[in-house]
Scaffold this motif. Sequence first.
Motif, PDB file in Angstrom:
ATOM      1  N   LEU A 267       4.910  -0.171   5.992  1.00  0.00           N
ATOM      2  CA  LEU A 267       4.133  -0.797   7.106  1.00  0.00           C
ATOM      3  C   LEU A 267       2.651  -0.374   7.058  1.00  0.00           C
ATOM      4  N   THR A 268       2.233   0.771   6.758  1.00  0.00           N
ATOM      5  CA  THR A 268       1.175   1.250   6.261  1.00  0.00           C
ATOM      6  C   THR A 268       0.388   0.419   5.474  1.00  0.00           C
ATOM      7  N   VAL A 269       1.046   0.259   4.241  1.00  0.00           N
ATOM      8  CA  VAL A 269       0.762  -0.250   3.062  1.00  0.00           C
ATOM      9  C   VAL A 269       0.331  -1.709   3.364  1.00  0.00           C
ATOM     10  N   THR A 270       1.300  -2.457   4.071  1.00  0.00           N
ATOM     11  CA  THR A 270       1.169  -3.749   4.623  1.00  0.00           C
ATOM     12  C   THR A 270      -0.112  -3.890   5.361  1.00  0.00           C
ATOM     13  N   ASP A 271      -0.311  -3.115   6.226  1.00  0.00           N
ATOM     14  CA  ASP A 271      -1.454  -3.312   6.917  1.00  0.00           C
ATOM     15  C   ASP A 271      -2.768  -3.206   6.126  1.00  0.00           C
ATOM     16  N   MET A 272      -2.815  -2.273   5.227  1.00  0.00           N
ATOM     17  CA  MET A 272      -3.945  -1.989   4.406  1.00  0.00           C
ATOM     18  C   MET A 272      -4.420  -3.259   3.523  1.00  0.00           C
ATOM     19  N   LEU A 273      -3.267  -3.685   2.858  1.00  0.00           N
ATOM     20  CA  LEU A 273      -3.467  -4.844   2.069  1.00  0.00           C
ATOM     21  C   LEU A 273      -3.518  -6.170   2.585  1.00  0.00           C
ATOM     22  N   GLY A 280      -1.977 -14.390  -3.328  1.00  0.00           N
ATOM     23  CA  GLY A 280      -2.027 -14.935  -4.506  1.00  0.00           C
ATOM     24  C   GLY A 280      -2.266 -14.052  -5.629  1.00  0.00           C
ATOM     25  N   LYS A 281      -2.369 -12.814  -5.408  1.00  0.00           N
ATOM     26  CA  LYS A 281      -2.690 -11.747  -6.397  1.00  0.00           C
ATOM     27  C   LYS A 281      -1.445 -10.682  -6.643  1.00  0.00           C
ATOM     28  N   PHE A 282      -1.574 -10.149  -7.604  1.00  0.00           N
ATOM     29  CA  PHE A 282      -0.577  -9.336  -8.013  1.00  0.00           C
ATOM     30  C   PHE A 282      -1.081  -8.046  -7.499  1.00  0.00           C
ATOM     31  N   VAL A 283      -0.163  -7.014  -7.064  1.00  0.00           N
ATOM     32  CA  VAL A 283      -0.562  -5.619  -6.411  1.00  0.00           C
ATOM     33  C   VAL A 283       0.445  -4.770  -7.542  1.00  0.00           C
ATOM     34  N   GLU A 284      -0.324  -3.803  -8.113  1.00  0.00           N
ATOM     35  CA  GLU A 284       0.586  -2.746  -8.860  1.00  0.00           C
ATOM     36  C   GLU A 284       0.163  -1.650  -8.394  1.00  0.00           C
ATOM     37  N   ALA A 302       7.844  -2.694  -2.818  1.00  0.00           N
ATOM     38  CA  ALA A 302       7.969  -4.111  -3.422  1.00  0.00           C
ATOM     39  C   ALA A 302       8.505  -5.045  -2.671  1.00  0.00           C
ATOM     40  N   ASN A 303       9.502  -4.881  -1.852  1.00  0.00           N
ATOM     41  CA  ASN A 303      10.101  -5.933  -0.926  1.00  0.00           C
ATOM     42  C   ASN A 303       9.203  -6.636  -0.160  1.00  0.00           C
ATOM     43  N   MET A 304       8.102  -5.745   0.498  1.00  0.00           N
ATOM     44  CA  MET A 304       7.488  -6.276   1.554  1.00  0.00           C
ATOM     45  C   MET A 304       6.223  -6.934   0.905  1.00  0.00           C
ATOM     46  N   ALA A 305       6.052  -7.572  -0.273  1.00  0.00           N
ATOM     47  CA  ALA A 305       5.014  -8.299  -0.974  1.00  0.00           C
ATOM     48  C   ALA A 305       4.579  -9.355  -0.078  1.00  0.00           C
ATOM     49  N   PRO A 306       5.658 -10.124   0.195  1.00  0.00           N
ATOM     50  CA  PRO A 306       5.285 -11.301   1.001  1.00  0.00           C
ATOM     51  C   PRO A 306       4.399 -10.965   2.354  1.00  0.00           C
ATOM     52  N   GLU A 307       4.987  -9.879   2.846  1.00  0.00           N
ATOM     53  CA  GLU A 307       4.334  -9.668   4.289  1.00  0.00           C
ATOM     54  C   GLU A 307       2.802  -9.233   4.056  1.00  0.00           C
ATOM     55  N   TYR A 308       2.591  -8.479   2.943  1.00  0.00           N
ATOM     56  CA  TYR A 308       1.129  -8.240   2.698  1.00  0.00           C
ATOM     57  C   TYR A 308       0.336  -9.289   1.933  1.00  0.00           C
ATOM     58  N   GLY A 309       1.157 -10.169   1.492  1.00  0.00           N
ATOM     59  CA  GLY A 309       0.697 -11.534   0.951  1.00  0.00           C
ATOM     60  C   GLY A 309       0.654 -11.508  -0.630  1.00  0.00           C
ATOM     61  N   PHE A 314       4.429  -4.451  -8.180  1.00  0.00           N
ATOM     62  CA  PHE A 314       5.047  -4.119  -9.069  1.00  0.00           C
ATOM     63  C   PHE A 314       4.928  -2.624  -9.409  1.00  0.00           C
ATOM     64  N   PHE A 315       5.991  -2.055 -10.210  1.00  0.00           N
ATOM     65  CA  PHE A 315       6.020  -0.452 -10.314  1.00  0.00           C
ATOM     66  C   PHE A 315       6.234  -0.339 -11.731  1.00  0.00           C
ATOM     67  N   PRO A 316       5.442   0.253 -12.679  1.00  0.00           N
ATOM     68  CA  PRO A 316       5.939   0.328 -14.166  1.00  0.00           C
ATOM     69  C   PRO A 316       7.103   1.255 -14.203  1.00  0.00           C
TER      70      PRO A 316
END
Length: 905
Positions: A267-273, A280-284, A302-309, A314-316
């Motif tokens: 939830l913190t990461v989603t707020d920040m992103l 429309g971007k990748f986050v890694e 990774a699951n919440m990517a749609p929530e942060y948009g 992605f995780f290597p």
Amino acid sequence: MNADEVTQTLTLGSKQYTYSSLKQAADSLGDISRLPCSLKVLLENLLRNIDTDAVQLEDLQALVDWQHQGGHSEREIAYRPARVLMQDFTGVPGVADLAAMRDAVAALGADPQQVNPLSPVDLVIDHSVMVDHFASADAFHDNVKLEMERNHERYAFLRWGQTAFDNFRVVPPGTGICHQVNLEYLGQTVWREERDGTTWVYPDTLVGTDSHTTMINGLGILGWGVGGIEAEAAMLGQPISMLIPEVVGFKLTGALREGITATDLVLTVTDMLRKHGVVGKFVEFYGDGLAQLPLADRATLANMAPEYGATCGFFPVDEETLRYLRLSGRSEEQVSLVEAYCKEQGLWRNTGDEPIFTSTLELDLDTVEASLAGPKRPQDRVALSQLKSRFDELMALNLSAPPADAVSDLEAEGGQTAPGTQGGANVEYAGERFRLNHGAVVIAAITSCTNTSNPGVMLAAGLLAQKAINRGLKRKPWVKSSLAPGSKVVTEYLQAAGLNSALDQLGFNLVGYGCTTCIGNSGPLPEPIEIAVREQDLTVASVLSGNRNFEGRVHPAVKTNWLASPPLVVAFALAGRVDINLSDEPLGTDQDGKPVYLKEIWPSQAEIAEALERVNTEMFQREYAAVFDGDAQWQAIEVATGKTYDWPESSYIQQPPFFNGMSREPDPVRDITSARILALLGDSVTTDHISPAGAIKPDSPAGRYLQQLGVAQKDFNSYGSRRGNHEVMMRGTFANVRIRNEILDGVEGGETRHFPSGEQLSIYDAAMRYQQDGRELVVIAGKEYGTGSSRDWAAKGTRLLGVRAVIAESFERIHRSNLLGMGVLPLEFVDTDRRQLNLTGEEEISLTGLDQLKPQQQLTLSIRYPDGRDVQASVRCRIDTGNELAYFRHGGILHYVLRRMIGAA
């Protein structure tokens, strides 16, 4: 450069694997050592397909040059995922489309068996089970029985698809959520393909018909959600056309503090992103903090990517990836292949890696605090300590009444109360009397792929339940509680840790293996509670461990919905209210009348770690040994035969109309002339607003239609379950009970005003009247139009209502793609917005030059006002690539693919 020049062999033991070498390609293209791993996966995809018509050497060079252009590129590339993942809400209409395509191909004089998946497709039935029964030992059995009865026609249709189509597997109901099954079983990290006696290996990649397909990024697998329309094209061999994305690097350092969960982190990461802007971007994710992050926590992020948009998060691949692959039962041969291949290809994460990114953010994990998100958007994070004040602010906005501090009359008489602002109702239910007020938690659900895949937070919930029972706490009687794990493995490890009985005692009995509350399948509230909520217009709450809390999604009577970790879901079921500060107010009192605080029963990291030791490989191997078999009810379903489908009389499955009367050549694209505005919508309109998945109201157009067919209200099921019937779904388009059409003042629900009559009608009825009058339609909206689930019916329904174009201030990625995939033109305002245009809905909209359309072209919208004025407004065509333009000209992506199959395109 051609494919043969970069083909290499990897030898492991006695086995040899063939692959396209990124190292060898770099000798010609330039250094790629600091290219983000997610882009290296795209580069390999292009390299392996360089001999096809869709990929040129310049595409690969553009990816490499991206590093030297500030992480930007305007280059369009053709991406071919290895496989496709579907869930049943999108899978049923997807299979229906394929069946209709076979009919269309036959009608055009070609072989219908040309319509067949060319890429492996897995469909997991996980969206259909509803929480009708709860808080009882029989809840799971009773809910599954109802699920099979309600969905028999749909499941029989999927069984036909399983036999009729090649490369198509179905995971039966009662198994798990598609993303968790993908993480625990289907995903391989490195994919193997037998081709002409040679074993080719390459990165496992996929697209899925659910936006949370991104969860698999936690396992080093590049995947994201697309609409069912685009997924169908991918499975039929059509590459996905995309611009080389920008990649935002998110650096993690430090470690989470005691008592902080992966849910708090996400939830913190989603707020920040969201604030940074990643649509429309990748986050890694990168940084040495990854070493402190278990794979289950990575999958949660990774699951919440749609929530942060973002398109993906992605995780290597690293040692933690290998550890999880072993734990979840993948073979040692596969684990060794993943390690050797990823290291050889430069896809392995090393300590101190600093890739080149378009932009970066950084988070010290030690700074994360306990959080929730709500009341209606997953990106709106609220610190646990601030929830009470946040709820009071919401009430102040909606009610003139101040918070009530007085004890209710019922409490003085010995009953319980759900404290809150003034107003409320006395309720009798299940032998108990209580007063229900604003702020009451009426739904507490441990549900959704986001968190039920994470043993740490699930075991934390069980431990908290155990401690609560030891202190004499109970769930409040007005709380509908449920536990819906994402796979049967969760049940196994809860039992092994001795925690399932504690959850049962608090009413968190197993209700099913599926999405349930998070997708809107929360089921009915107990009747006395729902009557009280509706009659007194109470602002009550749900608390769920999900990823979606949009308006009207969880339950139409519940106005505020809060995302939280599984242990916090349990805590709020005990408290029974959200207008409480659990940081310093007690959950309740113990047997001795002493207050019990959340911090006193919150499990320690050591206790969670001890419980985690019970999770073992044998659990995964046992539960996935016969994953495609299903139970006796599934196996007893009678399966139709034949390569084309004999469409029966059904209220669930009907032949889609999209290919009716289709010709071998597309018609020219017509201009839009004097179109009416069907709906004028605000910001953050979600696909749930456009095409709800939950309950069907009896007095709605869809409800009236079903009653005309003789379907009883108790058998309505949900919009999501009826996506195989276009008659239901077009009537349900824009039918969310919380949608607000600005053509009407202060009205909630799918209503509009028809012009020139001025009559207020349902949006469906107005659209049908406009169609009878030969009037074209447009929809006008604000920012972030189409955010949320990758719901193809939000685009299909829009088209069937006769909408030619959607004009918005901005679009979310998947819905924009879905619209043009259905032949609906997405347009964005340039240098203006709907407010500046002072629209009322009476205007007529025209747009010319569509036969000469180009990607990203700026066009001039002509608006004629009722007083005769003509105003011009600039709009940008959001058809972004040449391939997308071809789809649009053919009337949709599936029409384009079908014509190519028969040699007509």
